[in-house]
Motif scaffolding. Structure first.
Motif, PDB file in Angstrom:
ATOM      1  N   HIS A 227       0.841  -1.211   0.000  1.00 42.84           N
ATOM      2  CA  HIS A 227       0.000   0.000   0.000  1.00 42.84           C
ATOM      3  C   HIS A 227       0.868   1.249   0.000  1.00 42.84           C
ATOM      4  CE1 HIS A 227       0.771  -0.699   4.264  1.00 42.84           C
ATOM      5  NE2 HIS A 227       0.346   0.518   4.557  1.00 42.84           N
TER       6      HIS A 227
ATOM      7  N   HIS B 213       1.686   3.837   1.777  1.00 45.69           N
ATOM      8  CA  HIS B 213       2.205   4.576   2.927  1.00 45.69           C
ATOM      9  C   HIS B 213       3.730   4.654   2.789  1.00 45.69           C
ATOM     10  CE1 HIS B 213      -1.439   4.064   5.872  1.00 45.69           C
ATOM     11  NE2 HIS B 213      -1.535   5.137   5.112  1.00 45.69           N
TER      12      HIS B 213
ATOM     13  N   ASP C  53       6.284   4.137   4.604  1.00 40.93           N
ATOM     14  CA  ASP C  53       7.165   3.064   5.082  1.00 40.93           C
ATOM     15  C   ASP C  53       7.135   1.830   4.184  1.00 40.93           C
ATOM     16  OD1 ASP C  53       4.535   3.066   6.102  1.00 40.93           O
ATOM     17  OD2 ASP C  53       5.042   1.738   7.762  1.00 40.93           O
TER      18      ASP C  53
ATOM     19  N   HIS D  30      -7.293  -0.524   5.714  1.00 42.26           N
ATOM     20  CA  HIS D  30      -6.158   0.279   6.198  1.00 42.26           C
ATOM     21  C   HIS D  30      -5.899   1.406   5.188  1.00 42.26           C
ATOM     22  CE1 HIS D  30      -2.414   1.366   8.065  1.00 42.26           C
ATOM     23  NE2 HIS D  30      -1.742   1.087   6.974  1.00 42.26           N
TER      24      HIS D  30
ATOM     25  N   ASP E 145      -0.025  -4.246   6.162  1.00 42.52           N
ATOM     26  CA  ASP E 145      -0.581  -3.695   7.406  1.00 42.52           C
ATOM     27  C   ASP E 145      -2.019  -4.156   7.625  1.00 42.52           C
ATOM     28  OD1 ASP E 145       1.759  -2.376   7.847  1.00 42.52           O
ATOM     29  OD2 ASP E 145       0.961  -0.355   7.623  1.00 42.52           O
TER      30      ASP E 145
END
Ligand SMILES: [Zn+2]
Length: 347
Positions: A90, A92, A94, A191, A210
């Motif tokens: 995804h 994000h 990180d 998420h 996640d």
């Protein structure tokens, strides 16, 4: 440096120790540091294929992360030149932001779920930072959190170099043949809107990103272009993975666990309990998500809302609003919108 991935669950920090951990034949877990003050480490995974390596997630564009990755690759007698593709769970920072730099060096392909496109485009247009976080906080009556987040300097989503376009958008169900490993992408919104998990049905392992984490409950809807009902999507996605045969879960944060089913059962029970706790606080006058969030216990240690860091207060308000919205669609409360402020009350 090859060592079995036996992380003692009572020692919650051991999984963060640098190294290369073989978690299944030809699949290696590599913890990478990140600049975040809360979550300190993200797992990426390396999969050996016929003509090189596939990575699951890229890590954060952060020099210590790059150094740790280089060390891990060297321990496998490889280098970044051996990476052929990066399948990202995804968008994000990180998980995604180091992909562009790795691509420039190795020529590898970076692939991302197609439903991440609105959020990535928003980040590329510079709309992903504090401004995007403020609107939902204001709508849910959390002016105090807006001020705290601004004072803490939180909300810099980074420059456009972190948010390059992928080489390919991945569709739900897409298959990848990586030597002896076959992976299938599965769309698990919640998420984030376009979150993907990757399933290796032959070895019975699932890269959960996640979506399913062993020690924490992932935030929902913390993205530049959030969905309308992120928690409803998240709960459906948990049930969809629960309907698959049980597998070993390889999460992005935390140690490997043997049963993804066991963790999903815990997460579903947690969210039902939170829904009941929210409903119990709705007796009386209509209340905002901020007011409800301030009365709920937070984290495993049942901390008070006022004792959380500002960025965690922000996520707590988002999360409470997500629960209240699910209560609303289930007919357990109604939403009252006045002067652009959303309040909830029992029907
Ligand atoms: Zn994430």
């Amino acid at each position: 440096m090859r060592q079995p991935d036996l992380v003692d669950d009572t020692d919650r920090r051991r999984w963060e120790e640098p190294g290369v951990y073989e978690v299944a034949p030809g699949i290696f877990r590599v913890p990478l540091p990140m600049p975040d003050r809360g979550l300190r480490t993200v797992n990426v995974y390396l999969i050996e294929g016929d003509d090189g390596l596939t990575m699951i997630d890229a890590g954060w564009a952060h020099p210590p992360a790059r150094a740790a990755l280089d060390e891990a690759l060297a321990a496998l007698s490889c280098s970044v030149q051996d990476v052929r593709s990066i399948l990202v769970t995804h968008v994000h920072a990180d998980h995604y932001s180091q992909g562009g730099a790795l691509r420039r060096e190795s020529g590898c392909a970076v692939l991302l779920g197609e439903h991440e496109r609105p959020s990535l485009e928003s980040l590329r247009a510079g709309r992903g930072g504090r401004a995007g976080m403020v609107a939902p906080l204001r709508r849910h009556g959390a002016e105090a959190v807006i001020a705290a987040v601004a004072t803490a300097g939180f909300g810099d989503s980074g420059g456009p170099e972190l948010w390059e376009l992928p080489d390919e958008w991945i569709a739900d169900g897409q298959l990848f043949a990586l030597g002896k490993t076959r992976l299938q992408a599965m769309h698990t919104p919640g998420h984030t809107r376009g979150h993907l998990v990757y399933v290796d049905a032959d070895q019975r392992v699932i890269f959960t990103g996640d979506h399913v984490l062993p020690h924490i409950t992932p935030s929902v809807g913390f993205e530049s272009a959030p969905a309308e009902l992120p928690l409803a999507h998240y709960l459906s996605s948990l049930r969809a993975v629960r309907a698959l045969p049980d597998m070993m879960m390889l999460p992005a944060h935390g140690p490997v666990r043997t049963s993804v089913h066991a963790r999903i059962d815990e997460l579903l029970a947690h969210h039902e309990a939170r829904l009941d706790a929210c409903a119990a606080l709705l007796a009386g006058r209509p209340r905002t998500a901020y007011e409800i969030a301030r009365e709920l216990p937070w984290t495993r240690r049942a901390r008070r809302f006022d004792d959380l860091k500002p960025e965690h207060q922000m996520l707590a308000v988002y999360e409470t609003a997500a629960h209240l919205d699910v209560l609303h669609v289930r007919g357990r409360c109604e939403r009252v919108i006045e002067a652009d402020i959303v309040r909830y009350r029992v029907v």
